[in-house]
Design an enzyme around this catalytic site. Structure first.
Site, PDB file in Angstrom:
ATOM      1  N   ASP A 132      -8.121   5.686  -2.082  1.00 38.51           N
ATOM      2  CA  ASP A 132      -7.227   4.586  -1.710  1.00 38.51           C
ATOM      3  C   ASP A 132      -6.795   3.857  -2.957  1.00 38.51           C
ATOM      4  O   ASP A 132      -7.521   3.015  -3.483  1.00 38.51           O
ATOM      5  CB  ASP A 132      -7.944   3.642  -0.748  1.00 38.51           C
ATOM      6  CG  ASP A 132      -6.974   2.631  -0.156  1.00 38.51           C
ATOM      7  OD1 ASP A 132      -5.826   2.563  -0.638  1.00 38.51           O
ATOM      8  OD2 ASP A 132      -7.373   1.913   0.781  1.00 38.51           O
ATOM      9  N   CYS A 187       0.807  -1.214   0.000  1.00 38.30           N
ATOM     10  CA  CYS A 187       0.000   0.000   0.000  1.00 38.30           C
ATOM     11  C   CYS A 187       0.841   1.264   0.000  1.00 38.30           C
ATOM     12  O   CYS A 187       0.478   2.252  -0.631  1.00 38.30           O
ATOM     13  CB  CYS A 187      -0.966  -0.005   1.161  1.00 38.30           C
ATOM     14  SG  CYS A 187      -0.164  -0.160   2.744  1.00 38.30           S
ATOM     15  N   HIS A 218      -1.880   0.575   7.175  1.00 36.01           N
ATOM     16  CA  HIS A 218      -2.242   0.904   5.805  1.00 36.01           C
ATOM     17  C   HIS A 218      -1.821   2.348   5.539  1.00 36.01           C
ATOM     18  O   HIS A 218      -1.602   3.129   6.459  1.00 36.01           O
ATOM     19  CB  HIS A 218      -3.760   0.742   5.658  1.00 36.01           C
ATOM     20  CG  HIS A 218      -4.224   0.767   4.237  1.00 36.01           C
ATOM     21  ND1 HIS A 218      -3.632   0.039   3.238  1.00 36.01           N
ATOM     22  CD2 HIS A 218      -5.257   1.425   3.646  1.00 36.01           C
ATOM     23  CE1 HIS A 218      -4.262   0.244   2.103  1.00 36.01           C
ATOM     24  NE2 HIS A 218      -5.261   1.102   2.323  1.00 36.01           N
TER      25      HIS A 218
END
Lengths: 662, 305
Positions: free
Chosen positions: A473, A413, A457
Site C-alpha cells: 500500500d 490513494c 481505497h
C-alpha cells in the site's frame, strides 16, 4: 339538525388536516416531477386560504376544469401512466383535488384514507427506520383527527383523540408482530416493481481514474457493515478487497472483464500452520456493481456469487437490495505460482510511459539486489520525497502518472496506487491494482464495524516468488495515518486544498458526542435492517422450524395464516358478543324452557307478558294443566319476585320444570 | 285488612258502575299517598268519583270549584284584621282539609293553580312569612276537562308531574249505562255511603304498601322500562327517575290492593299507563294527547325477563 357527517371540521382541525396531509406527501416531493409538486403545493395553499373564506371553495364547473388540469398535468409529466412515479404522481394530484373539494366531513374521511395510502407509498422509495417512525407518527395523528371528527363538539382539544388513536395503534402492535412473523414472506417486497431501483448508487465502480476515489471519500454513506463474532482485527489489516484492475490506457484503469477460459476453480491458497481464518458476517448496502467485499483473501463463496482466479467475489447480478452473507478470510496466505497469463497481464504497460519514469525505476534497480528490496526502495521514495496526501489533488492532464510523480506530487490513494503499479511493471514485477475499502469504524454501541464510502481505497498487489501475490500500500508510505485512522468527511469542507486532517480520537466533547450520536443512529438503522427488513423467507422458514412448524411453508403458510386469522377474528367477535350478554339466571333459563314447552302446545308467551298473566291465560286455555302450571308459576314468582329465593326452592323449581311434560 | 280494601272497591262499584279498574287505580293512588288527576269530558262522573272516595275513606273534604277569577287566597285562606284583639287572624282556606277536590283545575289561571300545586308539593301553606302545616293525610283529587277545550289553562309539565296518576273514566259500557239510567240518583246514593276505613286503618294500609317487597328482577324490569323510554326515538323525552319512583309506588299499592306482598311485573304493567301517560310526549306530538299510546307501546316493547 345536521348530522356530524354533514358538517365540516372546525377551522383549527382543518389546518391540522392540511398540515398532516402536507407532511404525508412531503417525502414524495423529491420523488416526483416538479410540476406535480407545484400543483399539490398550490392547491394545498389555496385550500389553506379557503379555511377562513369558505367562498373560495370552487363550484362544480371550476372543479371539473381543475380536475382535467390535474390529469393533464400528470399526463404531461408521465405520458404513459405506468410505474411507480406515475402512480404516486396521480395519487398526489388526486389528494390535492380532493382537498380543494373538501366541504363536508365525509370528504375529511376520504382525505384521511388517501393520506394513509400516500403514507404507504412512501415505502416504495425508502425503507429506512426513521421513515417508519415518521409514518407511524403521521398515522397516529391522522387517526386522531379521524376520531375527533366523529365528535360533535367543536372545541379544539386534540388530547383525548390522540390518546384514543395511540391506544388503537398500541393494540395493533401484537397483530402486526404476529403478521410480520408468520405472514408468508416474499423474497422481494410485494410492491417491488423491478428495474426502478438501479439508480446511481455511490460506490467503487469498475473504473479507477485519478479523482474517482477521492470523490467517494466525501460521502459518509455506508458501504457495508461487518459483524466479527470474536475479536475485530486491527485497522491496518482491514483491507476489504473488491475489484481487481489489470488493464489501463495510461490514464484510467478498468476492472478485469475476464474471458471465459479464466472461469476455472479458484486457485488453492496455502496457509501457514498457525494461520487462523477469520469468520464474520457482512451486510452490504445495495450497489450498482457486482463485486461483494471480503477481507483478503476470501475462503467462502456466498450463494449467488463466485470466486475468480484473482480472488474477486463476483455476484451474478449487482445486489439491488441489502445483502447479508457469511464470510471466512485468511489473512496469512501464499497464493502459489503465477500463470503465464497472469504474468503477461501483470506486466502490460500503457503507451504513455515517459523516459523519466523508466529512469526512476532504473535508479532503484541499481541500488537494490532483489525485487523485494526494489519495492522497499520505491516505498522509500514516496516517503522521503515531497509527496502530499490530499483529498483535493490538482487536476492532471493526459499522463496523470507522470505528472503526479514528477510535478504535482499531491494525490489521493488512487494516484499513489496507479503510479506505483506502473512503476512496478516497469521494474518487471507483475503487479495489479486492487480497489476496495480500508479500515472502517467500529461502532461500540452495536459492536460491529461500519465501512463507509469514505473508506474507499486503492492499493497494489505485487507478485514475488517467495510470497506469491502480496499487498503493498503505497499510500501507507506517505500517510500512515490513513491506514491507522478513519477519514472524517465532516471535517473536509473547510480544508480545501490543505493536506487532509484526520479524526483526532480525543477531539473534544462535542465531536465525541457527535460521533456517539452517529454511532447510535447507525446501530439503530443496522438493527432495523437486520431484524426487520432482513427477515427473509429463509429466516421465516428457520423460525417455523424452531417452532416445530417446519412443514408450513410457502402457500401452506399462507392458508394457515388465513385460517388462523379467521378463527381469531371469529373468537374475538364471539367474546365481545358474549361479554355484552349476561348469563341468565338458571331459574330464568328453566322458566324459558317451561314457556317453550307451552309454546309447542300453541300457547306462546308474549315477551312483555308477566308470569302471572301468562299462567292465568294458560289455565284458561288448558284447565287440565292447572295444577302443574299454577305450581310452577307460583314458585317462579316467589323465587324471582318474592322472598322465596333459596336453594331449596330453586331445586324444587328445576325439578318441577323437568317433570313438566305436557 | 284486605277485606276492608275489597269492601271499599265493592262499595265504590255500587255508585260508579262498570269502572272497577279505574276505582282500583284511584284507591291505589291514595294508598300510595299520591294526588290524583281525573281527566275526561264533562258528565262522565269525575266529580262523583272524587266525592265517593272522600266519603268511603271517611276523610274531611272540601271542594274548590276552579274558575278563571279564582285567587290564591280563595284556596289557601287569608289573614283578616281582628278589631277586638288588634291583630291579624288567619282564616284557613278550603285547602286545609284531608281531601281537597279541585274541580276543573284547568279553568283557573296559572296563578291560582300554582297556589294549590305548591301546597301539594310542600304539604304546608305559607302566608305572610308564616307556615301552616296541612292536615294529615292530605290528598288532592283534581279533575279537568281535556286540555284542548276552549277557556282552559293547561297544566304545565312540571305541575302535571306532581300528580301520581292521571285517570280517564270514559263512557260506561252498555249494561252499566242502562243500570245507571234506570237507577237512583247518584247524589242521593252518595249521601247513603258510609265510610269503610278508619284513619288508622288507612295509615296502616299505606305503611303496608310501602313494605311491598321489590325483588332485583322487578327493579331490573322497571329500569328497562325507563331506559327504553329514554333510548327510543319515538319518545320526545324519557321518563325521569321521579317517574320511576312514582311507578314503583303506585305498583306497590296496586300489589297490596291485589292482596300481594311482592311486586310482580303485572302490577307495574297495570299502573303504568295511569302513572306515566301524563309524563310522556311523543317526538312528533303537538296535541299532547299521545301519552297513552306511548305508554302502551312502552309496555309492549319491553320484555319481561
Amino acid at each position: 339538525m345536521k348530522r356530524p357527517a354533514q358538517l365540516l371540521l372546525s377551522g383549527a382541525w382543518q389546518y391540522v388536516l392540511l398540515l398532516l396531509l402536507g407532511l404525508a406527501v412531503l417525502p414524495h416531493l423529491f420523488n416526483i416531477e416538479r410540476g406535480i409538486t407545484l400543483f399539490f403545493l398550490a392547491l394545498l395553499l389555496y385550500r389553506a386560504l379557503a379555511v377562513s373564506r369558505p367562498g373560495l371553495i370552487p363550484a362544480r364547473l371550476p372543479l371539473f376544469l381543475l380536475t382535467l388540469g390535474g390529469v393533464a398535468n400528470v399526463l404531461l409529466h408521465y405520458p404513459i401512466l405506468f410505474g411507480r412515479e406515475a402512480g404516486v404522481a396521480l395519487l398526489v394530484s388526486m389528494l390535492a383535488l380532493k382537498l380543494v373539494e373538501m366541504r363536508v366531513r365525509r370528504d375529511v374521511y376520504i382525505l384521511v384514507f388517501i393520506g394513509y395510502f400516500v403514507l404507504i407509498t412512501q415505502f416504495l422509495y425508502n425503507e429506512a427506520g426513521w421513515l417508519v417512525l415518521y409514518v407511524a407518527a403521521l398515522v397516529i395523528l391522522l387517526t386522531a383527527l379521524l376520531v375527533d371528527s366523529q365528535r360533535v363538539k367543536s372545541r379544539f382539544n386534540p388530547l383525548p383523540s390522540l390518546a384514543t388513536s395511540g391506544l388503537m395503534l398500541l393494540q395493533a402492535i401484537p397483530v402486526t408482530i404476529a403478521l410480520f412473523l408468520f405472514f408468508p414472506r416474499f423474497n422481494s417486497p410485494l410492491w417491488y416493481l423491478g428495474s426502478e431501483r438501479s439508480q446511481a448508487v455511490t460506490g467503487i465502480s469498475g473504473e479507477i481514474s485519478p479523482g474517482s476515489i477521492s470523490g467517494l471519500s466525501r460521502s459518509s454513506e455506508v458501504a457495508f457493515r461487518v459483524d466479527f463474532g470474536a475479536a475485530t482485527p486491527p485497522a491496518a489489516q482491514r483491507y476489504w478487497r473488491g475489484p481487481v484492475f489489470w488493464d489501463t490506457d495510461g490514464s484510467s484503469w478498468s476492472a478485469a472483464r475476464e474471458s471465459a477460459d479464466e472461469r476455472g476453480p479458484p486457485p488453492v491458497l496455502t496457509a501457514s500452520e498457525t494461520a487462523e481464518p477469520l469468520s464474520y458476517h457482512v451486510t452490504m448496502e445495495p450497489s450498482s456493481e457486482r463485486w461483494i467485499y471480503a477481507l483478503e483473501l476470501p475462503l467462502l463463496t456466498p450463494p449467488g456469487a463466485r470466486l475468480t482466479a484473482d480472488f474477486q467475489l463476483l455476484r451474478n447480478s449487482a445486489p439491488e437490495r441489502r445483502l447479508r452473507y457469511r464470510m471466512r478470510s485468511l489473512t496469512d496466505y501464499h497464493t502459489g505460482a503465477l500463470t503465464s497469463h497472469e504474468r503477461e497481464r501483470g506486466l502490460r504497460l500503457p503507451d504513455n510511459i515517459t523516459p523519466r519514469m523508466v529512469e526512476l525505476v532504473q535508479s532503484w534497480r541499481r541500488s537494490s539486489r532483489s525485487d523485494a528490496e526494489l519495492v522497499l526502495n520505491a516505498l522509500d521514495h514516496f516517503r522521503r520525497q515531497e509527496f502530499y496526501y490530499t483529498l483535493y489533488p490538482p487536476l492532471l492532464g493526459e499522463n496523470p502518472a507522470d505528472q503526479f510523480l514528477f510535478e504535482s506530487r499531491r494525490g489521493f490513494c488512487e494516484h499513489y496506487a496507479t503510479s506505483f503499479t506502473l512503476l512496478m511493471r516497469i521494474a518487471g514485477i507483475p503487479t495489479r491494482l486492487v480497489g476496495g475499502y480500508q479500515g472502517g469504524e467500529i461502532n461500540p454501541l452495536g459492536d460491529y464495524l461500519i465501512v463507509r464510502q469514505s473508506d474507499a481505497h486503492a492499493w497494489v498487489e505485487i507478485w514475488l516468488p517467495e510470497s506469491g501475490w502480496q499487498r503493498v500500500d503505497p499510500t501507507a508510505a506517505v500517510a500512515p495515518e490513513r491506514i491507522e485512522r478513519p477519514l472524517d468527511p465532516a471535517s473536509i469542507a473547510d480544508v480545501i486544498g490543505a493536506p487532509i486532517r484526520f479524526i483526532e480520537l480525543d477531539a473534544g466533547l462535542f465531536s465525541d458526542l457527535l460521533r456517539r450520536l452517529r454511532w447510535g443512529a447507525d446501530a439503530l438503522n443496522a438493527s432495523w435492517h437486520r431484524w426487520v427488513l432482513g427477515y427473509s423467507r429463509e429466516r421465516q422458514h428457520y423460525l417455523m422450524r424452531l417452532l416445530g412448524l417446519g412443514f408450513l411453508h410457502g402457500p401452506k403458510l399462507g392458508y394457515a395464516m388465513i385460517v388462523i386469522t379467521g378463527l381469531t377474528v371469529a373468537a374475538v367477535a364471539l367474546i365481545l358478543l358474549r361479554r355484552n350478554r349476561e348469563r341468565p339466571d338458571p331459574v330464568l333459563r328453566h322458566y324459558r324452557a317451561f314457556c317453550r314447552r307451552l309454546a309447542r302446545l300453541g300457547i306462546e308467551r308474549v315477551p312483555s307478558e308477566g308470569p302471572k298473566a301468562f299462567a292465568d291465560r294458560v289455565i284458561a286455555q288448558r284447565p287440565d294443566l292447572t295444577a302443574s302450571v299454577a305450581a310452577i308459576s307460583g314458585l317462579y314468582i316467589g323465587i324471582r319476585y318474592g322472598r322465596l329465593d333459596n336453594a331449596k326452592n330453586r331445586a324444587r323449581f328445576t325439578l318441577l320444570v323437568r317433570r313438566f311434560r305436557p | 285488612m284486605s277485606d276492608a280494601l275489597e269492601k271499599l272497591v265493592v262499595e265504590a262499584g255500587k255508585v260508579i258502575l262498570g269502572k272497577e279498574s279505574v276505582i282500583r287505580l284511584a284507591i291505589a293512588c291514595l294508598l300510595a299517598r299520591g294526588h290524583l288527576l281525573i281527566e275526561d269530558l264533562p258528565g262522565v262522573g269525575k266529580t262523583t268519583l272524587a266525592h265517593l272516595l272522600a266519603k268511603l275513606l271517611g276523610l274531611h273534604y272540601q271542594r274548590i270549584q276552579f274558575t278563571s277569577d279564582l285567587l290564591p287566597a280563595d284556596i289557601i285562606g287569608n289573614s283578616i284584621y281582628n278589631r277586638n284583639e288588634g291583630c291579624f287572624d288567619f282564616h284557613p282556606g278550603p285547602v286545609f282539609s284531608q281531601l281537597v277536590l279541585a274541580d276543573e283545575i284547568n279553568r283557573a289561571t296559572p296563578k291560582a293553580q300554582s297556589a294549590l300545586l305548591e301546597a301539594m308539593e310542600e304539604q304546608q301553606v305559607t302566608i305572610e312569612g308564616k307556615s301552616y302545616p296541612l292536615p294529615q293525610p292530605f290528598f288532592v283529587i283534581a279533575t279537568q276537562n281535556p286540555a284542548h277545550q276552549i277557556g282552559t289553562f293547561p297544566l304545565p309539565e312540571s305541575q302535571l308531574d306532581r300528580f301520581l296518576m292521571r285517570l280517564e273514566l270514559g263512557y260506561p259500557d252498555a249494561k252499566s249505562e242502562r243500570l245507571l239510567l234506570s237507577g237512583e240518583d247518584r247524589r242521593s246514593l252518595l249521601q247513603q255511603i258510609e265510610p269503610c276505613l278508619e284513619l288508622q286503618q288507612l295509615a296502616e294500609l299505606q305503611r303496608q304498601a310501602d313494605a311491598v317487597y321489590l325483588s332485583p328482577a322487578i327493579l331490573d324490569y322497571c329500569q328497562q322500562l325507563l331506559a327504553f323510554s329514554r333510548n327510543n326515538p319515538r319518545f320526545h323525552r324519557g321518563l325521569s327517575p321521579r317517574a320511576g319512583l312514582a311507578l314503583l309506588r303506585s305498583a306497590k299499592a296496586w300489589a297490596l290492593l291485589s292482596g300481594r306482598r311482592q311486586l310482580l311485573p303485572e302490577d307495574l304493567q297495570a299502573v303504568l299507563p295511569a302513572t306515566v301517560a301524563h309524563r310522556l310526549h311523543a317526538s312528533a306530538d303537538t296535541s299532547g294527547s299521545e301519552g297513552a299510546q306511548l305508554a302502551q307501546y312502552l309496555l309492549e316493547s319491553v320484555a319481561v325477563a
